[in-house]
Design a protein around this motif. Structure first.
Motif, PDB file in Angstrom:
ATOM      1  N   TYR A 279     -19.995 -27.759   3.729  1.00 27.31           N
ATOM      2  CA  TYR A 279     -18.713 -27.073   3.860  1.00 27.31           C
ATOM      3  C   TYR A 279     -18.689 -26.012   2.769  1.00 27.31           C
ATOM      4  O   TYR A 279     -18.640 -26.317   1.573  1.00 27.31           O
ATOM      5  N   VAL A 280     -18.766 -24.759   3.185  1.00 27.85           N
ATOM      6  CA  VAL A 280     -19.044 -23.634   2.287  1.00 27.85           C
ATOM      7  C   VAL A 280     -17.753 -22.899   1.947  1.00 27.85           C
ATOM      8  O   VAL A 280     -17.021 -22.466   2.841  1.00 27.85           O
ATOM      9  N   PHE A 281     -17.485 -22.744   0.661  1.00 28.88           N
ATOM     10  CA  PHE A 281     -16.377 -21.926   0.173  1.00 28.88           C
ATOM     11  C   PHE A 281     -16.926 -20.550  -0.192  1.00 28.88           C
ATOM     12  O   PHE A 281     -17.970 -20.449  -0.837  1.00 28.88           O
ATOM     13  N   ASP A 282     -16.205 -19.501   0.175  1.00 33.18           N
ATOM     14  CA  ASP A 282     -16.741 -18.150  -0.012  1.00 33.18           C
ATOM     15  C   ASP A 282     -15.634 -17.177  -0.392  1.00 33.18           C
ATOM     16  O   ASP A 282     -14.507 -17.269   0.117  1.00 33.18           O
ATOM     17  N   ARG A 283     -15.946 -16.243  -1.263  1.00 30.28           N
ATOM     18  CA  ARG A 283     -15.046 -15.152  -1.667  1.00 30.28           C
ATOM     19  C   ARG A 283     -13.677 -15.671  -2.105  1.00 30.28           C
ATOM     20  O   ARG A 283     -12.646 -15.161  -1.699  1.00 30.28           O
TER      21      ARG A 283
ATOM     22  N   ARG B  29     -19.643 -30.112  -0.078  1.00 30.43           N
ATOM     23  CA  ARG B  29     -18.972 -28.862  -0.433  1.00 30.43           C
ATOM     24  C   ARG B  29     -19.867 -28.061  -1.373  1.00 30.43           C
ATOM     25  O   ARG B  29     -20.434 -28.604  -2.331  1.00 30.43           O
ATOM     26  N   VAL B  30     -19.986 -26.778  -1.099  1.00 32.21           N
ATOM     27  CA  VAL B  30     -20.914 -25.949  -1.864  1.00 32.21           C
ATOM     28  C   VAL B  30     -20.378 -24.529  -1.958  1.00 32.21           C
ATOM     29  O   VAL B  30     -19.703 -24.041  -1.047  1.00 32.21           O
ATOM     30  N   LEU B  31     -20.679 -23.871  -3.070  1.00 32.93           N
ATOM     31  CA  LEU B  31     -20.313 -22.472  -3.279  1.00 32.93           C
ATOM     32  C   LEU B  31     -21.223 -21.885  -4.347  1.00 32.93           C
ATOM     33  O   LEU B  31     -21.958 -22.612  -5.023  1.00 32.93           O
ATOM     34  N   VAL B  32     -21.176 -20.572  -4.491  1.00 30.02           N
ATOM     35  CA  VAL B  32     -21.826 -19.894  -5.618  1.00 30.02           C
ATOM     36  C   VAL B  32     -20.740 -19.230  -6.445  1.00 30.02           C
ATOM     37  O   VAL B  32     -19.901 -18.495  -5.918  1.00 30.02           O
ATOM     38  N   ALA B  33     -20.741 -19.515  -7.744  1.00 32.17           N
ATOM     39  CA  ALA B  33     -19.719 -19.001  -8.653  1.00 32.17           C
ATOM     40  C   ALA B  33     -20.348 -18.101  -9.701  1.00 32.17           C
ATOM     41  O   ALA B  33     -21.514 -18.275 -10.074  1.00 32.17           O
ATOM     42  N   ASN B  34     -19.557 -17.129 -10.191  1.00 33.88           N
ATOM     43  CA  ASN B  34     -19.988 -16.370 -11.359  1.00 33.88           C
ATOM     44  C   ASN B  34     -19.629 -17.143 -12.624  1.00 33.88           C
ATOM     45  O   ASN B  34     -19.118 -18.272 -12.560  1.00 33.88           O
ATOM     46  N   GLU B  35     -19.867 -16.558 -13.780  1.00 29.36           N
ATOM     47  CA  GLU B  35     -19.640 -17.281 -15.036  1.00 29.36           C
ATOM     48  C   GLU B  35     -18.172 -17.668 -15.209  1.00 29.36           C
ATOM     49  O   GLU B  35     -17.856 -18.793 -15.614  1.00 29.36           O
ATOM     50  N   ASP B  36     -17.262 -16.762 -14.892  1.00 28.22           N
ATOM     51  CA  ASP B  36     -15.838 -17.074 -15.019  1.00 28.22           C
ATOM     52  C   ASP B  36     -15.424 -18.170 -14.035  1.00 28.22           C
ATOM     53  O   ASP B  36     -14.672 -19.082 -14.378  1.00 28.22           O
ATOM     54  N   GLY B  37     -15.904 -18.072 -12.813  1.00 29.72           N
ATOM     55  CA  GLY B  37     -15.540 -19.059 -11.806  1.00 29.72           C
ATOM     56  C   GLY B  37     -16.091 -20.435 -12.100  1.00 29.72           C
ATOM     57  O   GLY B  37     -15.472 -21.448 -11.766  1.00 29.72           O
TER      58      GLY B  37
END
Length: 217
Positions: free
Chosen positions: A149-153, A184-192
């Motif tokens: 289950y992908v979280f995006d933007r 559940r999976v996502l790609v985050a930047n450093e702040d996120g």
């Protein structure tokens, strides 16, 4: 300093990339050079290659590319990825592939004056949070594919940060997950990364990017 796994599970990365493509209306990834390719065909990006780690075909791929706007992304540290490419490639700001076990918390109340909208857009779910004056305060997407289950933007506009909107949006999208077994999976930047870690997400791997800059021909 917290240590993280260096590389990702290939099946999880494939499911994340496919879910991301669904959430963005892009073609599904295809196998390429020991990793995956997505033809993004935007002004900023022609296509992207994504690898779960330093696959044997990655160095040969990087050596074959001469033009900008083709991105190579790899689960692993940035210096490891850059070392596989010939001169001319540039390391971009890093990110993190993150996962969540899926235990839901109670949906937090929105800050006063905000309104949440959830809408199905084809196979993806769109979430929007509007301020009292109707301005768009935060947005996010989610899509389910291949056991993920992908979280995006997930984004909160600067004027509306530090009001719990990101947490509320993640919880609202999580509540729409169809399969309880999906990871559940996502790609985050450093702040996120800090926000998601506070919500129970863990880093599965660093996520690194290289590209040939536009001014290098």
């Amino acid at each position: 300093m917290t240590s993280h796994p260096r590389f990702a599970e290939p099946a999880l990365l494939w499911a994340w990339l496919a879910g991301r493509s669904i959430a963005r209306g892009l073609p599904l990834p295809v196998p390429a050079h020991g990793g995956m390719r997505v033809d993004t065909a935007s002004i900023e990006e022609t296509c992207r290659y994504v690898f779960a780690g330093p696959a044997p075909g990655l160095a040969a791929l990087a050596a074959s590319i001469r033009a900008p706007r083709t991105f190579i992304k790899m689960c692993g540290r940035g210096e490891e990825l850059l070392a596989l490419a010939p001169p001319g490639w540039e390391l971009q700001p890093g990110g993190y592939l993150m996962t969540h076990a899926g235990q839901d918390r109670a949906l937090p109340p929105l800050a006063p004056g905000y309104r949440l909208e959830l809408r199905q857009e084809g196979p993806a779910i769109l979430a929007r949070i509007h301020a009292e004056d109707g301005a768009l305060a935060a947005t996010g997407y989610a899509a389910e594919y291949g056991g993920a289950y992908v979280f995006d933007r997930i984004a909160t506009h600067a004027a509306h940060r530090r009001r719990g909107l990101g947490s509320a949006m993640i919880a609202a999208l999580a509540a729409r997950q169809h399969s309880p077994a999906a990871r559940r999976v996502l790609v985050a930047n450093e702040d996120g990364r800090a926000l998601y870690a506070a919500l129970g997400w863990r880093v599965a791997s660093p996520y690194s990017t290289i590209v040939i800059p536009d001014d290098v021909q």
